[in-house]
Write a protein that holds these residues in place. Structure first.
Motif, short mmCIF file in Angstrom:
data_model
loop_
_atom_site.label_atom_id
_atom_site.label_comp_id
_atom_site.label_asym_id
_atom_site.label_seq_id
_atom_site.Cartn_x
_atom_site.Cartn_y
_atom_site.Cartn_z
N GLN A 119 3.70 -13.68 -38.80
CA GLN A 119 4.49 -13.53 -40.02
C GLN A 119 3.60 -13.71 -41.26
O GLN A 119 2.51 -14.28 -41.14
CB GLN A 119 5.55 -14.64 -40.10
N ILE B 216 10.45 -12.03 -27.99
CA ILE B 216 11.03 -12.24 -29.32
C ILE B 216 12.31 -11.42 -29.40
O ILE B 216 12.30 -10.22 -29.10
CB ILE B 216 10.08 -11.75 -30.44
N ARG C 200 10.01 -6.23 -44.05
CA ARG C 200 10.92 -7.37 -44.02
C ARG C 200 11.74 -7.40 -45.31
O ARG C 200 11.18 -7.42 -46.40
CB ARG C 200 10.02 -8.59 -43.92
C1 WTA Z 1 8.87 -9.69 -36.92
C2 WTA Z 1 4.48 -9.23 -40.25
C3 WTA Z 1 8.65 -9.00 -32.56
C4 WTA Z 1 9.50 -11.06 -36.76
C5 WTA Z 1 3.18 -9.64 -39.56
C6 WTA Z 1 8.84 -11.86 -37.86
C7 WTA Z 1 7.82 -9.27 -34.69
C8 WTA Z 1 8.69 -10.84 -38.95
C9 WTA Z 1 6.50 -9.07 -34.22
C10 WTA Z 1 7.57 -11.15 -39.89
C11 WTA Z 1 6.32 -8.79 -32.82
C12 WTA Z 1 6.43 -9.48 -36.34
N1 WTA Z 1 7.42 -8.77 -32.05
N2 WTA Z 1 8.87 -9.24 -33.86
N3 WTA Z 1 5.13 -8.55 -32.29
N4 WTA Z 1 5.68 -9.20 -35.27
N5 WTA Z 1 7.74 -9.50 -36.01
O1 WTA Z 1 6.31 -11.47 -42.62
O2 WTA Z 1 10.89 -10.97 -36.97
O3 WTA Z 1 6.29 -8.94 -42.65
O4 WTA Z 1 9.59 -12.97 -38.28
O5 WTA Z 1 4.90 -10.27 -41.05
O6 WTA Z 1 8.44 -9.61 -38.27
O7 WTA Z 1 7.39 -10.12 -40.81
P1 WTA Z 1 6.23 -10.19 -41.88
#
Ligand code: WTA
Length: 648
Positions: free
Chosen positions: A409, A510, A524
């Motif tokens: 994240q 997840i 997001r």
């Molecule tokens: C989701 C992106 C499932 C998750 C790096 C997290 C994922 C949010 C995965 C963060 C993955 C990110 N499998 N879900 N491999 N990678 N997420 O802050 O819900 O843009 O909380 O960071 O993306 O999004 P962010």
């Protein structure tokens, strides 16, 4: 959730950090035995310190943890200077433009460009601790700008170029930026697009931004105001030496705004030492980066993935990083594969949305190209469905590349849960296991580990070096957002906002956000932000936004709208167009409404809280398992279901 198992093709990996699961387990145990000592050892081994740190972890003011206390360094020294001795002529950045032109920037050239840019910032009065907003297209100057800030200790805040003037303005105000760095615009799908007019609009009512530095990239006409300066002119006269500012381990390196479940986006603050250490280590562990590799991450630098895996991680590791201005579907569905063939890319890192899209528009396209240089295929941003995983594995990776499904994240700085490419047996759709040093666990609110196949909270139960330090200007929100949901041994632990499940083999799956954050094409977004935008429409009385599963985007925006005067709305689609215009203005086109239902009311508790869980279930077409009799208006649920079903 148990799934098929695939094994790494070990012959692809000459000297990986983790050769097998035994080595992985040994390292995990080392951290369990001596947590601080193991981190300290890695930090001393990997970082070129100007001054050694005195204390590894300071927990005295938890959850405001401090790492490598008293250490002095400069992140650009780690990313550039220290490589000059052995690789000054190595490509640091390979940039490809929308039209296919390309440019290679060696480490020595990068050193000069960053120093010149740093001197330019200094000449405009930018000092250590000042905030600089970067609103840029995917051109090398965007990376130079980030690194130039880091060189002089200014805190950058990159804002994704797809965000609107309003969204940009909010971020500039929150960070109280002194300078904004932008470009006239750039090119996408063969045509110019503009950024500078958005900056002008964002700054209309702001008086504290002293200068706007404009990189002239697409040379379209723009208006020049009193505070604008041309990068292309001013950079000419800058000296190409700039002594790196001596930074403390814990000085802020950057802010990156991201969506939460409530209110306005929050400025996630990252540190210097902990962040750069983990950015580099994960390049070595997860991407098995080697000296002759060419690494391509397709993210935009406006997101954390672009920060850590286009700029800071690859450069700290002394690698060659590819930066791409265009989109992988232009001029045709083979663009990405052609680039992999051309540059002999070894690690390719993208989002499930892109994989699904490329699959849909050209399932056999990868076969037309020589993709044999690939060793690792990465995915990030959303759960990857097994079908997309298998296509990625079979067709793109030709049944031999390791797939690293990396869960992390904005707040975590770098990967947290991921396979190790030469060691971990993969299961399509599972991010597998936490990386060594990362205590990611699926627990309940009291810290009990969830039994297999039962959904729990995905938490990280020990602090780690690259973790978020605070929310800029709002430490209370930091504590409330991340450290008030779950405890372990009586101590608050970091809660990610995601739910997850262990399978019988201990693999982590997840399941997605359990809060009011949605994930559209890996972007997001907070449902509250979108609702606030929709409420600007004069005919909207109430609105609730949820995510609806989408074949390509993962999730799409579903809005339940209560109209003030339903009889006034003659054309539903016209109305939604108006709503989407408002969203585009307030946030950006990425947040637009795809599905909607005009409903007579929203299901609410007696205290007036909208029961989103019910609305989410309806959007997904799931059965309502929750007791609705305690709602203030239980009958509305049936009405909404009937309306949504009739819309198809
Ligand atoms: C989701 C992106 C499932 C998750 C790096 C997290 C994922 C949010 C995965 C963060 C993955 C990110 N499998 N879900 N491999 N990678 N997420 O802050 O819900 O843009 O909380 O960071 O993306 O999004 P962010």
């Amino acid at each position: 959730m148990t799934g098929e198992v695939y094994y790494p093709h070990k012959e692809l990996f000459k000297n990986p950090v983790f050769k097998n699961m035994c080595e992985y387990k040994e390292m995990v145990e080392e951290f369990e035995k001596d947590y601080e000592g193991t981190w300290a050892k890695l930090a001393r081994e990997k970082i070129t310190w100007f001054e050694d740190f005195k204390q590894t972890l300071d927990e005295s003011n938890a959850p405001f943890y401090k790492w490598f206390v008293g250490g002095k360094l400069n992140v650009t020294y780690q990313c550039i200077d220290r490589h000059l001795e052995s690789k000054k002529n190595k490509a640091a950045i390979i940039w490809e433009g929308d039209n296919g032109e390309n440019k290679t920037i060696t480490y020595l050239e990068l050193y000069r460009e960053v120093n010149k840019f740093a001197n330019l910032l200094k000449s405009l009065g930018v000092k250590k601790g000042d905030r600089v907003v970067i609103y840029m297209p995917m051109i090398p100057e965007a990376a130079f700008a980030m690194l130039a800030c880091a060189r002089i200790g200014a805190i950058h805040s990159v804002v994704f170029g797809g965000f609107s003037a309003e969204a940009l303005k909010d971020r500039i105000i929150d960070a109280k930026a002194k300078v904004v760095i932008t470009a006239d615009g750039a090119f996408r799908k063969g045509a110019p697009y503009m950024l500078k007019p958005t900056v002008d609009k964002a700054l209309e009512e702001i008086d504290f931004v002293e200068k706007v530095i404009v990189v002239e990239r697409n040379n379209q006409d723009i208006e020049w105001t009193h505070r604008d300066v041309s990068y292309n002119e001013l950079i000419q006269n800058q000296p190409d030496e700039c002594t790196p500012e001596i930074m403390d381990s814990e000085d802020p390196l950057f802010l990156l705004y991201t969506s939460g479940s409530t209110g306005k986006p929050k400025g996630v603050q990252h540190s210097q030492a902990g962040y750069i250490l983990w950015a580099q280590l994960t390049m070595e562990w997860v991407f098995d980066i080697k000296d002759n590799d060419t690494f391509w991450c397709t993210a935009d630098i406006g997101w954390i993935t672009g920060h850590t895996y286009i700029v800071y991680g690859p450069l700290a590791a002394g690698a060659t990083t590819v930066m791409f201005e265009g989109v992988p579907t232009y001029p045709d569905a083979g663009r990405a594969w052609k680039m992999i063939e051309n540059y002999k890319i070894n690690q390719f890192y993208t989002a499930p949305t892109a994989i699904r899209l490329l699959h849909k528009i050209g399932a056999d396209e990868p076969k037309k190209y020589d993709l044999s240089s690939l060793r690792i295929l990465g995915t990030v941003g959303e759960p990857i469905d097994p079908a997309a995983w298998k296509w990625y594995y079979d067709v793109v990776g030709n049944g031999r590349c390791s797939i690293v499904d990396t869960w992390w994240q904005t707040e975590t700085g770098g990967h947290m849960i991921s396979p190790l490419p030469a060691a971990t047996p993969f299961k399509p759709g599972s991010a597998t296991f936490p990386l060594p040093g990362i205590f990611a666990e699926v627990i309940d609110e009291n810290g009990n580990k969830m039994p297999a196949q039962e959904k729990g909270l995905l938490c990280i139960t020990k602090p780690w070096p690259s973790m978020i330090r605070t929310i800029w200007g709002d430490p209370e929100r930091f504590v409330k957002s991340y450290f008030s949901t779950a405890k372990k041994n009586g101590k608050p632990v970091y809660f990610s906002g995601d739910g997850a499940i262990y399978d019988e083999d201990g693999y982590i799956w997840i399941t997605g956000r359990v809060d009011d954050v949605i994930n559209v094409s890996g972007h997001r977004l907070g449902t509250a932000e979108i609702e606030d935008a929709i409420k600007y429409h004069p005919e909207v009385a109430e609105v609730a936004v949820v995510g609806k599963p989408d074949e390509i985007k993962g999730e799409s925006v579903f809005a339940y709208i209560v109209l003030k005067n339903p009889e006034n709305i003659a054309q539903e689609l016209e109305f939604i167009k108006e709503v989407n215009e408002i969203i585009k203005k307030e946030i950006g086109a990425i947040a637009k409404v795809d599905n909607f239902a005009f409903v007579p009311g929203l299901p609410k508790t007696r205290s007036g809280k909208v029961m989103r869980r019910i609305l989410r279930a309806i959007a997904k077409g799931e059965e309502i398992t929750q007791d609705t009799s305690t709602l203030e208006n239980p009958q509305v649920v049936e009405e909404i279901i009937a309306i949504v079903n009739s819309c198809g």
